[in-house]
Design a protein around this motif. Structure first.
Motif, PDB file in Angstrom:
ATOM      1  N   HIS A  38       0.809  -1.216   0.000  1.00 52.26           N
ATOM      2  CA  HIS A  38       0.000   0.000   0.000  1.00 52.26           C
ATOM      3  C   HIS A  38       0.841   1.263   0.000  1.00 52.26           C
ATOM      4  N   ARG A  39       2.159   1.143  -0.013  1.00 57.74           N
ATOM      5  CA  ARG A  39       3.027   2.311  -0.138  1.00 57.74           C
ATOM      6  C   ARG A  39       3.834   2.278  -1.444  1.00 57.74           C
ATOM      7  N   MET A  40       3.469   1.407  -2.351  1.00 57.74           N
ATOM      8  CA  MET A  40       4.130   1.341  -3.645  1.00 57.74           C
ATOM      9  C   MET A  40       3.536   2.383  -4.593  1.00 57.74           C
ATOM     10  N   ASP A  41       4.277   2.680  -5.656  1.00 53.72           N
ATOM     11  CA  ASP A  41       3.757   3.591  -6.676  1.00 53.72           C
ATOM     12  C   ASP A  41       2.465   3.057  -7.293  1.00 53.72           C
ATOM     13  N   ARG A  42       2.377   1.740  -7.368  1.00 49.22           N
ATOM     14  CA  ARG A  42       1.164   1.137  -7.932  1.00 49.22           C
ATOM     15  C   ARG A  42      -0.069   1.545  -7.123  1.00 49.22           C
ATOM     16  N   MET A  43       0.089   1.660  -5.804  1.00 51.35           N
ATOM     17  CA  MET A  43      -1.035   2.077  -4.956  1.00 51.35           C
ATOM     18  C   MET A  43      -1.390   3.534  -5.225  1.00 51.35           C
ATOM     19  N   THR A  44      -0.404   4.371  -5.453  1.00 48.94           N
ATOM     20  CA  THR A  44      -0.689   5.762  -5.797  1.00 48.94           C
ATOM     21  C   THR A  44      -1.477   5.836  -7.095  1.00 48.94           C
ATOM     22  N   ASP A  45      -1.073   5.040  -8.072  1.00 57.53           N
ATOM     23  CA  ASP A  45      -1.816   5.010  -9.337  1.00 57.53           C
ATOM     24  C   ASP A  45      -3.256   4.578  -9.111  1.00 57.53           C
ATOM     25  N   LEU A  46      -3.428   3.550  -8.294  1.00 60.19           N
ATOM     26  CA  LEU A  46      -4.778   3.025  -8.048  1.00 60.19           C
ATOM     27  C   LEU A  46      -5.627   4.040  -7.288  1.00 60.19           C
TER      28      LEU A  46
END
Length: 369
Positions: A38-46
């Motif tokens: 939940h702190r990955m860039d992927r989570m920011t995108d989501l």
């Protein structure tokens, strides 16, 4: 209670209850993606995708958060964030009464503007309460869609009244309406409005959406205390800095939400509301032919029909038989007051007039109408 082991052989039931409701298969499939942090860039995108898409859907310039919670959490959060002492809650059914109870449990001074179940909140009564009662109210709380009685309150007109009192904030529980009943949030000075996504959003349970005005945000900043989990400052400041939630979210449900919100954007806010209006009108016409509507005329919900049992059918037995013979699930009346006196049909989410007609045909068959 003794343990009742969960099995693998339950029959699927098509849901016509006031929530949860039916979910698209490809939306459910989204939850099976590999897990990520939940702190990955992927989570920011989501997360930025679902927040900004939701703001686009509602055409709002206000702040918006999507948290892992039931909409119930925002009764508590909005009270802690905005109320110092006094709150006025208009009560016209079980859920509006629960809003008042939550505020009392949080130690606030609660005044109720009470209506008989089935009656709607009137803007002129809100105005009278604000003018005539000898106290200042930090918040006026109203439920948009009282799903226990099938009443849709005129929150737009009420918002226009509360806007005349700049130091009083307007909080709307739209748990069972938002996403299926059009409301222009920004135009009617609604300071906080929130919903659960397992209702008209047609999502699996697990997320709640809350829209917050700049004025409400600033109000929380001026207070000495606020909700920790549902705090406006914590949620929006973290979003502005990181594009994420401040606490670990239900990532699989957010993946499903991203998919469903794309469908909702394609249908549009107005289009989705129109489809719900058509389902509501069909259900009211059917009820008028066989029973009667329970809510005050002109204030019927666009997402949940509460139908008065004028034919004295055995509601519980009818629900059970429709479930067994058709694999359809609808609801009895809410609580001891309305249990056998009414029954409820949730015409929300991805349902259509045609799918609602399948249920009413089944009820007619089973009840011998």
């Amino acid at each position: 209670m003794d343990k009742r082991e969960y099995r693998d052989d339950y029959r699927d039931k098509r849901l016509y209850i006031p929530g949860p409701t039916e979910v698209r298969e490809d939306v459910i499939d989204e939850m099976a993606q590999p897990m990520f942090g939940h702190r990955m860039d992927r989570m920011t995108d989501l997360y930025t995708t679902i927040v900004e898409d939701t703001k686009e859907f509602f055409d709002t310039e206000h702040n918006l958060m999507v948290l892992t919670a039931s909409g119930t959490a925002f009764w508590e959060a909005s009270t802690l964030n905005l109320v110092d002492e006094n709150i006025l809650v208009a009560t016209c059914g079980s859920f509006s009464e629960r809003h008042a109870n939550v505020a009392e449990r949080l130690g606030k001074n609660v005044d109720r503007l009470e209506y008989e179940w089935g009656q709607a909140v009137k803007p002129e009564d809100i105005r009278a309460a604000l003018e005539e009662r000898e106290k200042h109210y930090d918040v006026v709380g109203v439920v948009m869609n009282e799903s226990s009685t099938g009443v849709r309150n005129p929150i737009e007109e009420i918002g226009d009244v509360v806007a005349e009192y700049p130091d009083t904030y307007f909080v709307v529980d739209a748990v069972s309406a938002l996403g299926g009943d059009y409301v222009d949030i920004d135009a009617h000075d609604i300071d906080v409005i929130f919903a659960s996504t397992q209702k008209a959003f047609a999502m699996p349970p697990g997320l709640a959406v809350c829209v917050v005005s700049d004025e409400a945000y600033e109000r929380e900043l001026s207070k000495d205390s606020a909700s920790w989990y549902g705090g406006f400052q914590r949620a929006f400041d973290y979003y502005d800095r990181k594009g994420q939630t401040h606490s670990t979210p239900a990532i699989p449900v957010m993946l499903a939400y991203r998919k469903q919100m794309k469908y909702m954007l394609e249908e549009t806010h107005e289009g989705r509301s129109e489809r719900h209006r058509e389902m509501a009108e069909y259900t009211r016409d059917w009820a008028a032919e066989h029973f009667a509507m329970f809510p005050e005329e002109g204030y019927e919900s666009q997402t949940v029909a509460c139908i008065e049992n004028t034919q004295d059918i055995d509601v519980a037995a009818t629900i059970e038989q429709v479930s067994e013979e058709y694999d359809f699930a609808f609801s009895n009346g809410y609580g001891s007051q309305l249990g056998e006196k009414t029954f409820r049909i949730g015409h929300m989410g991805e349902h259509t007039v045609e799918s609602i007609e399948e249920l009413t045909d089944a009820i007619e068959d089973v009840a011998g109408l």
